[in-house]
Enzyme design. Structure first.
Site, PDB file in Angstrom:
ATOM      1  CG  LEU A  78      -2.071  -1.150   1.379  1.00  0.00           C
ATOM      2  CD1 LEU A  78      -2.530  -1.333   2.323  1.00  0.00           C
ATOM      3  CD2 LEU A  78      -2.788  -1.200   0.072  1.00  0.00           C
ATOM      4  N   GLY A  79       1.994   1.400   0.672  1.00  0.00           N
ATOM      5  CA  GLY A  79       3.049   2.487   0.749  1.00  0.00           C
ATOM      6  C   GLY A  79       4.149   1.903   1.248  1.00  0.00           C
ATOM      7  CB  ALA A  80       6.812   1.797   1.327  1.00  0.00           C
ATOM      8  N   GLY A  81       7.502   4.584   3.161  1.00  0.00           N
ATOM      9  CA  GLY A  81       7.858   5.577   4.593  1.00  0.00           C
ATOM     10  C   GLY A  81       9.533   5.674   5.189  1.00  0.00           C
ATOM     11  CG  ASN A  82      10.872   8.741   6.397  1.00  0.00           C
ATOM     12  OD1 ASN A  82      11.713   8.150   4.996  1.00  0.00           O
ATOM     13  ND2 ASN A  82      10.436  10.069   6.701  1.00  0.00           N
ATOM     14  N   GLY A  84       8.321   2.469   7.668  1.00  0.00           N
ATOM     15  CA  GLY A  84       8.098   0.850   6.722  1.00  0.00           C
ATOM     16  C   GLY A  84       7.214   1.113   6.525  1.00  0.00           C
ATOM     17  CE  LYS A 101       4.741   2.729   9.908  1.00  0.00           C
ATOM     18  NZ  LYS A 101       4.772   4.224   9.932  1.00  0.00           N
ATOM     19  CG  ASP A 194       4.593  12.093  11.358  1.00  0.00           C
ATOM     20  OD1 ASP A 194       5.135  12.825  10.813  1.00  0.00           O
ATOM     21  OD2 ASP A 194       4.424  10.390  10.969  1.00  0.00           O
TER      22      ASP A 194
END
Length: 400
Positions: A78-82, A84, A101, A194
């Protein structure tokens, strides 16, 4: 830089049992559980639809049982970021689709166990404006946080398809974010820490919910050095390492709203040609009708004014960006394309001095919010058209 948060003690403990056939004891415990939860929901200001949806989620959750790595079937990323990677996964025993996540951390077992303990507070966070939580566990070097799947994804993903998000839609987003922040503060004494477009999730039922808020001080500390990126939603006072509060979340919300409204991260501010390319006509700024001004300071080398569309200049280096946030005037919405109410609302969020910045109560009573609350906006329909999603058979106008 990050202030240590006092641990929040859960008011309600949820220990779902695995459904392995009818058992008077387990059924009785589950029923008592739901009665307790219903009492909690009665304390919230919910309409009938919101109450039914929360009860349905909690009833499903009570049947999930202990979460284990082997019970999950990965469907897609679904997505990736800082923080995980987030995957869409099927929980085989219950058949539920979840967002999982995975956070990889090189940490000692004692720290890992503390993080899992602190994350249990999420079991208590039951609100129409907060993403539902199924549980957290550790397996093979990764902490898994299992959440409600939101089929519209996050607002940064929606923005890529929409290019810009209309003011009436952002009115509904603003209401949901304010109510979510107020819930976290009033019911759990939690700051989000955040707020940004990627942490505001939406779905085809018209719901708008916050995720990834800072319930675990240990997890925040463990991930403090993992930031990699070209943008920041942190307030000036937080970047300077001084004391910060929920006022910092207000700044982050204001910055996010400007980004969603104009179509790109608003630092450095867009020039007149960029705005004209985005809105399809000249955009004026101020009562005297002057063209929208460019940055008050000369741009760093390699960042000339460009007329080739939004976000066409090279990104600022992160140290330039953080310096800009602390020392330069805050972003604002251009005049002529947004209502004065919306402009003023955003300006009150983006006052650099946190003591002068609007608080949750003032913003909740602001004219922009009051007007948005009274508007009949088909958020679900807009989202489904934008993302080409199938709308539920019982569509809602908006869940706000």
């Amino acid at each position: 830089m990050l202030a240590r948060r006092k641990p929040v003690l859960p008011a309600l403990t949820i220990n779902p049992t695995i459904a392995e056939g009818p058992s008077p004891t387990s059924e009785g415990a589950s029923e008592a559980h739901l009665v307790d939860l219903q009492k909690k929901l009665e304390e919230l200001d919910l309409d009938e639809q919101q109450r039914k949806r929360l009860e349905a989620f909690l009833t499903q959750k009570a049947k999930v049982g202990e979460l284990k790595d082997d019970d999950f079937e990965r469907i897609s990323e679904l997505g990736a970021g800082n923080g995980g990677v987030v995957t869409k996964a099927r929980h085989r025993p219950s058949g539920l689709i979840m967002a999982r996540k995975l956070i990889h951390l090189e940490i000692k077992p004692a720290v890992r166990n503390q993080i899992i303990r602190e994350l249990q507070v999420l079991h208590e966070c039951n609100s129409p404006y907060i993403v539902g939580f199924y549980g957290a566990f550790y397996s093979d070097g990764e902490i898994s946080i299992c959440m409600e799947h939101m089929d519209g994804g996050s607002l940064d993903q929606v923005l890529k398809e929409a290019k810009r998000i209309p003011e009436d839609i952002l009115g509904k987003v603003s209401i949901a974010v304010l109510r979510g922040l107020a819930y976290l503060r009033e019911k759990h004494q939690i700051m989000h820490r955040d707020v940004k477009p990627s942490n505001i999730l939406v779905n085809s039922r018209g719901e708008i919910k916050l995720c990834d808020f800072g319930v675990s001080g240990q997890l925040i500390d463990s991930m403090a050095n993992s930031f990699v990126g070209t943008r920041s939603y942190m307030s000036p006072e937080r970047l300077q390492g001084t004391h910060y509060s929920v006022q910092s979340d207000i700044w982050s919300m204001g910055l996010s709203l400007v980004e969603l409204a104009i179509g790109r991260y608003p630092i450095p501010p867009p020039d007149a040609k960029e705005l004209e390319a985005s809105f399809g006509r000249p955009v004026v700024d101020g009562a005297d009708g002057e063209p929208h001004s460019v940055s008050p300071r000369p741009r760093p080398p390699g960042r000339p004014i460009s007329g080739h569309g939004m976000d066409s200049r090279p990104a600022m280096a992160i140290f330039e960006l953080l310096d800009y946030i602390v020392n330069e005037p805050p972003p604002k919405l251009p005049s002529g394309v947004f209502s004065s109410d919306f402009q003023e609302f955003v300006n009150k969020c983006l006052i650099k001095n946190p003591a002068e910045r609007a608080d949750l109560k003032l913003l909740t009573n602001h004219a922009f919010i009051k007007r948005s609350e009274g508007e009949d906006v088909d958020f679900a329909g807009w989202l489904c058209r934008t993302l080409r999603l199938k709308q539920p058979s019982t569509p809602t106008r908006t869940a706000v």
